[in-house]
Scaffold this motif. Sequence first.
Motif, PDB file in Angstrom:
ATOM      1  N   GLN A  87       0.832  -1.205   0.000  1.00  0.00           N
ATOM      2  CA  GLN A  87       0.000   0.000   0.000  1.00  0.00           C
ATOM      3  C   GLN A  87       0.865   1.253   0.000  1.00  0.00           C
ATOM      4  O   GLN A  87       0.554   2.240  -0.671  1.00  0.00           O
ATOM      5  N   LEU A  88       1.975   1.209   0.747  1.00  0.00           N
ATOM      6  CA  LEU A  88       2.849   2.381   0.819  1.00  0.00           C
ATOM      7  C   LEU A  88       3.558   2.644  -0.497  1.00  0.00           C
ATOM      8  O   LEU A  88       4.109   3.726  -0.689  1.00  0.00           O
ATOM      9  N   ARG A  89       3.562   1.661  -1.395  1.00  0.00           N
ATOM     10  CA  ARG A  89       4.145   1.866  -2.730  1.00  0.00           C
ATOM     11  C   ARG A  89       3.115   2.348  -3.743  1.00  0.00           C
ATOM     12  O   ARG A  89       3.423   2.419  -4.932  1.00  0.00           O
ATOM     13  N   GLY A  90       1.914   2.652  -3.286  1.00  0.00           N
ATOM     14  CA  GLY A  90       0.928   3.242  -4.184  1.00  0.00           C
ATOM     15  C   GLY A  90      -0.293   2.383  -4.441  1.00  0.00           C
ATOM     16  O   GLY A  90      -1.244   2.855  -5.073  1.00  0.00           O
ATOM     17  N   LYS A  91      -0.310   1.135  -3.973  1.00  0.00           N
ATOM     18  CA  LYS A  91      -1.475   0.268  -4.179  1.00  0.00           C
ATOM     19  C   LYS A  91      -2.392   0.428  -2.970  1.00  0.00           C
ATOM     20  O   LYS A  91      -2.348  -0.338  -2.016  1.00  0.00           O
ATOM     21  N   ILE A  92      -3.233   1.459  -3.039  1.00  0.00           N
ATOM     22  CA  ILE A  92      -3.954   1.898  -1.846  1.00  0.00           C
ATOM     23  C   ILE A  92      -4.999   0.897  -1.373  1.00  0.00           C
ATOM     24  O   ILE A  92      -5.455   0.973  -0.230  1.00  0.00           O
ATOM     25  N   ASN A  93      -5.402  -0.046  -2.211  1.00  0.00           N
ATOM     26  CA  ASN A  93      -6.407  -1.027  -1.796  1.00  0.00           C
ATOM     27  C   ASN A  93      -5.796  -2.270  -1.154  1.00  0.00           C
ATOM     28  O   ASN A  93      -6.528  -3.171  -0.749  1.00  0.00           O
ATOM     29  N   GLU A  94      -4.466  -2.331  -1.066  1.00  0.00           N
ATOM     30  CA  GLU A  94      -3.803  -3.448  -0.411  1.00  0.00           C
ATOM     31  C   GLU A  94      -3.770  -3.179   1.104  1.00  0.00           C
ATOM     32  O   GLU A  94      -3.062  -2.283   1.567  1.00  0.00           O
ATOM     33  N   ILE A  95      -4.551  -3.952   1.847  1.00  0.00           N
ATOM     34  CA  ILE A  95      -4.655  -3.707   3.287  1.00  0.00           C
ATOM     35  C   ILE A  95      -4.408  -4.976   4.103  1.00  0.00           C
ATOM     36  O   ILE A  95      -4.635  -4.977   5.313  1.00  0.00           O
ATOM     37  N   ASP A  96      -3.946  -6.041   3.471  1.00  0.00           N
ATOM     38  CA  ASP A  96      -3.690  -7.281   4.209  1.00  0.00           C
ATOM     39  C   ASP A  96      -2.575  -7.071   5.231  1.00  0.00           C
ATOM     40  O   ASP A  96      -1.556  -6.446   4.936  1.00  0.00           O
ATOM     41  N   ALA A 134      17.839   8.549  -0.817  1.00  0.00           N
ATOM     42  CA  ALA A 134      16.979   8.700  -1.996  1.00  0.00           C
ATOM     43  C   ALA A 134      16.461   7.356  -2.491  1.00  0.00           C
ATOM     44  O   ALA A 134      15.297   7.230  -2.899  1.00  0.00           O
ATOM     45  N   THR A 135      17.296   6.335  -2.451  1.00  0.00           N
ATOM     46  CA  THR A 135      16.873   5.014  -2.914  1.00  0.00           C
ATOM     47  C   THR A 135      15.759   4.464  -2.041  1.00  0.00           C
ATOM     48  O   THR A 135      14.785   3.883  -2.537  1.00  0.00           O
ATOM     49  N   GLU A 136      15.882   4.625  -0.744  1.00  0.00           N
ATOM     50  CA  GLU A 136      14.852   4.130   0.176  1.00  0.00           C
ATOM     51  C   GLU A 136      13.525   4.835  -0.049  1.00  0.00           C
ATOM     52  O   GLU A 136      12.458   4.201  -0.041  1.00  0.00           O
ATOM     53  N   MET A 137      13.566   6.139  -0.263  1.00  0.00           N
ATOM     54  CA  MET A 137      12.320   6.883  -0.461  1.00  0.00           C
ATOM     55  C   MET A 137      11.632   6.467  -1.756  1.00  0.00           C
ATOM     56  O   MET A 137      10.402   6.368  -1.817  1.00  0.00           O
ATOM     57  N   LYS A 138      12.399   6.222  -2.807  1.00  0.00           N
ATOM     58  CA  LYS A 138      11.798   5.880  -4.102  1.00  0.00           C
ATOM     59  C   LYS A 138      11.255   4.459  -4.126  1.00  0.00           C
ATOM     60  O   LYS A 138      10.258   4.181  -4.783  1.00  0.00           O
ATOM     61  N   ARG A 139      11.909   3.545  -3.423  1.00  0.00           N
ATOM     62  CA  ARG A 139      11.500   2.142  -3.491  1.00  0.00           C
ATOM     63  C   ARG A 139      10.397   1.779  -2.510  1.00  0.00           C
ATOM     64  O   ARG A 139       9.581   0.912  -2.799  1.00  0.00           O
ATOM     65  N   LYS A 140      10.352   2.434  -1.366  1.00  0.00           N
ATOM     66  CA  LYS A 140       9.419   2.019  -0.323  1.00  0.00           C
ATOM     67  C   LYS A 140       8.190   2.898  -0.199  1.00  0.00           C
ATOM     68  O   LYS A 140       7.177   2.447   0.358  1.00  0.00           O
ATOM     69  N   PHE A 141       8.261   4.121  -0.680  1.00  0.00           N
ATOM     70  CA  PHE A 141       7.145   5.045  -0.473  1.00  0.00           C
ATOM     71  C   PHE A 141       6.846   5.762  -1.792  1.00  0.00           C
ATOM     72  O   PHE A 141       7.658   6.559  -2.271  1.00  0.00           O
ATOM     73  N   ARG A 142       5.673   5.461  -2.364  1.00  0.00           N
ATOM     74  CA  ARG A 142       5.246   6.124  -3.596  1.00  0.00           C
ATOM     75  C   ARG A 142       3.751   6.412  -3.517  1.00  0.00           C
ATOM     76  O   ARG A 142       2.959   5.577  -3.050  1.00  0.00           O
ATOM     77  N   ASN A 143       3.371   7.592  -3.957  1.00  0.00           N
ATOM     78  CA  ASN A 143       1.959   7.917  -4.065  1.00  0.00           C
ATOM     79  C   ASN A 143       1.350   7.193  -5.263  1.00  0.00           C
ATOM     80  O   ASN A 143       2.071   6.810  -6.193  1.00  0.00           O
TER      81      ASN A 143
END
Length: 400
Positions: A175-184, A242-251
Motif C-alpha cells: 500500500q505504501l508503494r501506491g497500491k492503496i487497496n492493499e490492506i492485508d 533517496a533510494t529508500e524513499m523511491k522504493r518504499k514510499f510512492r503515491n
Amino acid sequence: MPDDIPKLPRQRGKKNQPKEDLENALIVCVSSLQTANAHNSAQNCARILIFSAFLRKIYTAWKQQNLPALRPHYDVTSAIPVTLITGIATLAMGIALYFGHNGSLEQEVVYTNCSLANGTQIERIMRTELGNETFQCSYSVTLEQDFTGDVKFYYGLNKFYQNNRLYFNSRNDQQLRGKINEIDGCDPLQYVEDKNGTKIPIAPCGYVANSMFNDTFQLFYMNGTTNGTTRVPWTTRGVLGATEMKRKFRNPVRAQNQTLCDVFQGTIQPPDWRQPICQLGMNSTDPNVGLGFENIDFMVWMKVAALPNFRKLYRILNRQVDMFSNGLPKGTYQLVINYNYPVYMYDGDKSFIITSENWVGPRNLFLPVIYLVVGTFLLLVTILFILIWLKQRLSRVHPT
C-alpha cells in the motif's frame, strides 16, 4: 554379500588399509579357487575383488578425515599474547570513541510538560475534550558554544514500544508503494464499514501509521547584536536515502488532471489522524517535505525503532544560508512547538534535540564505556596470566 567378504580384515585408522584389504582379498581368492566348488568360488572371488576395489576408492585420507591437522594446545604462555593484544586494541578503540563522543555537542529540551502563556500545562488539557486541538508553546534554548559543521535536529520519545511484534507487523508495504487497496496484514485497522456495510480501506492502514508523530517545530535565533529574530533554516535533504524513499514510499499514479486527493478517493484516514493522507504536508512551514505517502515525516516514522527510548531525525540545518554557513552560532534561541501528540496514556516523555555530530555520529557513551570495560578486563586477565606463568617458571627452576 558373499560369505567370504567378512573374512577381510578391517582396521580403522591405518593409512595403508585399502592396500592391505586388496592383498588379503587376493589371498582369499587363491585359496578359494583350490576348493572343490571352484565355480562358486570364482563368483565369490569376483565379488570380493569388486568390493575391495570399492573400499580402496572410498578409503582415502580426505574422506576418512585422516588428513594432518593443526591441534593447538592452549596454555598460559600462548594465551598471554592473545589477551594482551586484544585488550590493548579494545582499550584504544574505547578511548578513541570516548573522546569522539565527547567532541559531539548536544542540547536536549524535554517538553512533555510544555505550558501555555497562562501557565496551564498542555498535557492536562489534552486529557479533556479539547485534546484534538493544536496548542503552541515555546522554550528558550541557550547554546554555550558554536555548533559547527552539520547540525541535525531530532525528536525523541521515551517508553514507546515500536518494537512490539503486533505493532510493527500492522502495516502493508504494498500500500505504501501506491497500491492503496492493499490492506492485508493491517488488522484491525484495515477498513471502516459505512452505513451500507461497504468496507472502505484505511490509507495508510495499520497501527504504525495510525500512531504517527505529528508535533512540529520551529527554531528562531535571537540575534543580540541587531535585536532581531531569524528563523533557523532547515532542509529535508539527507534525512532519508533517496533510494529508500523511491522504493518504499510512492503515491498512487495520477492522471494528468487528477489531484492527489482524487487518487486517494475511496479511502479513509486512520482513526487517530486529523486530516486525510492526501493533505499530509500541505500546511508545513518547511520546504520540500513531500505530500501523502512521500511526506518526509511520515516516511521517518514508518521506520520503526528497535528500543522503547528512541530518537528520529527531524531536520538538518541548511548551511547554504550565509548566517548559518558554519553551523549554529552560540547564543539564545527560541523553540516554538506545535503540540499535537499525547503521551500521557503511557506516561512517556517527548524531547527535541540539537546535535553537532562528528565521525562517531550522535553522542552516546554506551559503546565507549563497553569498550573501556572489556579492554580493562582483558588487561587484568593478562596480568593474572603473567603471574601464573612466573609461578610455573619459578617452580621449575626452584622445585620444592
